[in-house]
Design an enzyme around this catalytic site. Structure first.
Site, PDB file in Angstrom:
ATOM      1  N   SER A 285       5.818  -1.935  -2.092  1.00 20.32           N
ATOM      2  CA  SER A 285       5.798  -2.900  -3.207  1.00 20.32           C
ATOM      3  C   SER A 285       4.780  -2.467  -4.273  1.00 20.32           C
ATOM      4  O   SER A 285       3.719  -3.072  -4.396  1.00 20.32           O
ATOM      5  CB  SER A 285       5.553  -4.328  -2.720  1.00 20.32           C
TER       6      SER A 285
ATOM      7  N   GLY B 103       0.837  -1.199   0.000  1.00 18.20           N
ATOM      8  CA  GLY B 103       0.000   0.000   0.000  1.00 18.20           C
ATOM      9  C   GLY B 103       0.868   1.244   0.000  1.00 18.20           C
ATOM     10  O   GLY B 103       2.080   1.185   0.231  1.00 18.20           O
ATOM     11  N   LEU B 104       0.207   2.371  -0.223  1.00 14.36           N
ATOM     12  CA  LEU B 104       0.912   3.658  -0.285  1.00 14.36           C
ATOM     13  C   LEU B 104       1.601   3.986   1.032  1.00 14.36           C
ATOM     14  O   LEU B 104       1.204   3.485   2.096  1.00 14.36           O
ATOM     15  CB  LEU B 104      -0.090   4.776  -0.592  1.00 14.36           C
ATOM     16  N   SER B 105       2.580   4.845   0.971  1.00 16.50           N
ATOM     17  CA  SER B 105       3.177   5.389   2.186  1.00 16.50           C
ATOM     18  C   SER B 105       2.072   6.092   2.992  1.00 16.50           C
ATOM     19  O   SER B 105       1.287   6.856   2.432  1.00 16.50           O
ATOM     20  CB  SER B 105       4.282   6.388   1.805  1.00 16.50           C
ATOM     21  N   GLY B 106       2.015   5.794   4.265  1.00 25.24           N
ATOM     22  CA  GLY B 106       0.997   6.420   5.112  1.00 25.24           C
ATOM     23  C   GLY B 106      -0.333   5.699   5.123  1.00 25.24           C
ATOM     24  O   GLY B 106      -1.266   6.096   5.826  1.00 25.24           O
TER      25      GLY B 106
ATOM     26  N   GLY C  74      -0.933   2.816   6.376  1.00 21.80           N
ATOM     27  CA  GLY C  74      -1.132   2.178   7.685  1.00 21.80           C
ATOM     28  C   GLY C  74      -0.460   0.821   7.826  1.00 21.80           C
ATOM     29  O   GLY C  74      -0.744   0.082   8.773  1.00 21.80           O
ATOM     30  N   LYS C  75       0.456   0.497   6.932  1.00 20.92           N
ATOM     31  CA  LYS C  75       1.115  -0.831   6.965  1.00 20.92           C
ATOM     32  C   LYS C  75       1.855  -1.059   8.287  1.00 20.92           C
ATOM     33  O   LYS C  75       1.677  -2.074   8.956  1.00 20.92           O
ATOM     34  CB  LYS C  75       2.096  -0.976   5.781  1.00 20.92           C
TER      35      LYS C  75
HETATM   36  P1  ADP Z   1       2.817   3.094   6.266  1.00 22.03           P
HETATM   37  O1  ADP Z   1       3.611   2.097   7.064  1.00 22.03           O
HETATM   38  O2  ADP Z   1       1.820   2.442   5.345  1.00 22.03           O
HETATM   39  O3  ADP Z   1       3.667   4.109   5.573  1.00 22.03           O
HETATM   40  P2  ADP Z   1       2.125   4.171   8.831  1.00 22.03           P
HETATM   41  O4  ADP Z   1       1.530   3.022   9.604  1.00 22.03           O
HETATM   42  O5  ADP Z   1       3.537   4.558   9.105  1.00 22.03           O
HETATM   43  O6  ADP Z   1       1.893   3.904   7.273  1.00 22.03           O
HETATM   44  O7  ADP Z   1       1.230   5.458   9.033  1.00 22.03           O
HETATM   45  C1  ADP Z   1      -0.183   5.420   9.001  1.00 22.03           C
HETATM   46  C2  ADP Z   1      -0.706   6.560   9.843  1.00 22.03           C
HETATM   47  O8  ADP Z   1      -2.120   6.592   9.752  1.00 22.03           O
HETATM   48  C3  ADP Z   1      -0.341   6.406  11.311  1.00 22.03           C
HETATM   49  O9  ADP Z   1      -0.013   7.670  11.842  1.00 22.03           O
HETATM   50  C4  ADP Z   1      -1.659   5.882  11.927  1.00 22.03           C
HETATM   51  O10 ADP Z   1      -1.788   6.248  13.278  1.00 22.03           O
HETATM   52  C5  ADP Z   1      -2.689   6.601  11.058  1.00 22.03           C
HETATM   53  N1  ADP Z   1      -4.004   5.958  11.013  1.00 22.03           N
HETATM   54  C6  ADP Z   1      -5.174   6.589  11.214  1.00 22.03           C
HETATM   55  N2  ADP Z   1      -6.207   5.740  11.133  1.00 22.03           N
HETATM   56  C7  ADP Z   1      -5.692   4.523  10.870  1.00 22.03           C
HETATM   57  C8  ADP Z   1      -6.277   3.226  10.674  1.00 22.03           C
HETATM   58  N3  ADP Z   1      -7.597   3.034  10.741  1.00 22.03           N
HETATM   59  N4  ADP Z   1      -5.436   2.187  10.398  1.00 22.03           N
HETATM   60  C9  ADP Z   1      -4.104   2.372  10.322  1.00 22.03           C
HETATM   61  N5  ADP Z   1      -3.488   3.575  10.492  1.00 22.03           N
HETATM   62  C10 ADP Z   1      -4.278   4.644  10.771  1.00 22.03           C
END
Ligand code: ADP
Length: 201
Positions: A110, A36-39, A41-42
Site C-alpha cells: 500500500s 511497508g516495502l517488500s521485504g 517484514g509484513k
Molecule cells: P514483506 O511481507 O514485508 O514483503 P517478509 O515478511 O516476506 O516481508 O520478509 C521479511 C524478511 O525479513 C523475512 O525473511 C524475515 O525473516 C526477515 N527478517 C529479519 N529480521 C526481521 C525482523 N526483525 N522482523 C521481521 N522480519 C525480519
C-alpha cells in the site's frame, strides 16, 4: 436510463449485526493494516502476531498480498489504477470480515497516502490500525526474500516499489516498527501493547 446501482438494494437490517458476532467471539474486531516495502517484514510479523493473538483466544484472519493477487485480484497488475483497485477490493473484503467480528491482519505494501487513505475511509477510521513496518530500502534489498529486488534492478520487473515506483512515508500511523533495529519478538510485543486493549471485549 438506470445506472447499474439503481436496481441494487443492500439489506442490512434483517441480518445479524456485528455486535452479536463480536459478543459470540468475545472480541472487538479491527483491521490491523501493515504497510511497508517488500521485504520489510509484513508477512513475517503478521504470522507471529496472528499466532500470539490466536493463542490468547482471539479469532483472526491474515490477508496477504501474494495470496490475494493469485485469487480475487488475479486480474490486476501494478499500474497506479490496478494498485488502487487492488487495495479497494481488499479494504471492502476487510470490512466484511470486521463486520463478522474477525480481527483482520493485512500485509500490503500500500505505497501511497492516497491508497492508505482510501482503505481507512472504506473500513472506517475507528476500525483501522495502521502500522508502518519499516526497514531501509537497502536492508530490504539485502534480504531480497523473493529475489524481486535483483530482478527489478535488472529491469525485469517494472513499477517495483522502492526501485521504479514510489513508496510514500506513511503520515497517519499508529505504530512504527523498525525491523532492522529490533527482533520479531520485540515487534510483536510492541504491536500487542497497542492492539490488545482495542480488541478486548
Ligand atoms: P514483506 O511481507 O514485508 O514483503 P517478509 O515478511 O516476506 O516481508 O520478509 C521479511 C524478511 O525479513 C523475512 O525473511 C524475515 O525473516 C526477515 N527478517 C529479519 N529480521 C526481521 C525482523 N526483525 N522482523 C521481521 N522480519 C525480519
Amino acid at each position: 436510463m438506470l445506472s447499474t446501482t439503481d436496481n441494487i438494494f443492500p439489506v442490512y437490517h434483517e441480518i445479524l449485526g456485528r455486535p452479536e458476532k463480536e459478543a459470540l467471539l468475545k472480541q472487538r474486531s479491527k483491521v490491523i493494516w501493515l504497510t511497508g516495502l517488500s521485504g520489510a517484514g509484513k508477512t513475517t510479523l503478521a504470522k507471529y502476531l496472528e499466532e500470539a493473538l490466536f493463542s490468547k483466544g482471539f479469532f483472526t484472519q491474515v490477508l496477504d498480498g501474494d495470496n490475494i493477487r493469485s485469487g480475487i485480484n488475479s486480474n490486476l497488475g501494478f499500474s497506479d489504477a490496478d494498485r488502487f483497485e487492488n487495495i479497494r477490493r481488499i479494504a471492502e473484503v476487510s470490512k466484511l470480515l470486521v463486520n463478522c467480528g474477525v480481527i483482520t491482519i493485512n500485509c500490503f505494501i500500500s505505497p501511497t497516502e492516497e491508497i492508505r487513505d482510501m482503505a481507512r475511509r472504506i473500513i472506517g477510521k475507528d476500525d483501522f490500525i495502521e502500522i508502518y513496518v519499516n526497514a531501509p530500502l537497502q536492508v530490504c534489498e539485502e534480504r531480497d526474500v523473493k529475489g524481486l529486488y535483483s530482478r527489478a534492478r535488472r529491469g525485469e520487473i517494472k513499477d517495483f516499489t522502492g526501485i521504479s515506483s514510489p513508496f510514500e512515508t506513511p503520515e497517519n500511523i499508529d505504530i512504527e516498527i523498525r525491523t532492522d533495529l529490533q527482533t520479531i519478538e520485540a515487534s510483536v510485543k510492541q504491536i500487542l501493547e497497542f492492539v490488545l486493549p482495542r480488541v478486548k471485549f
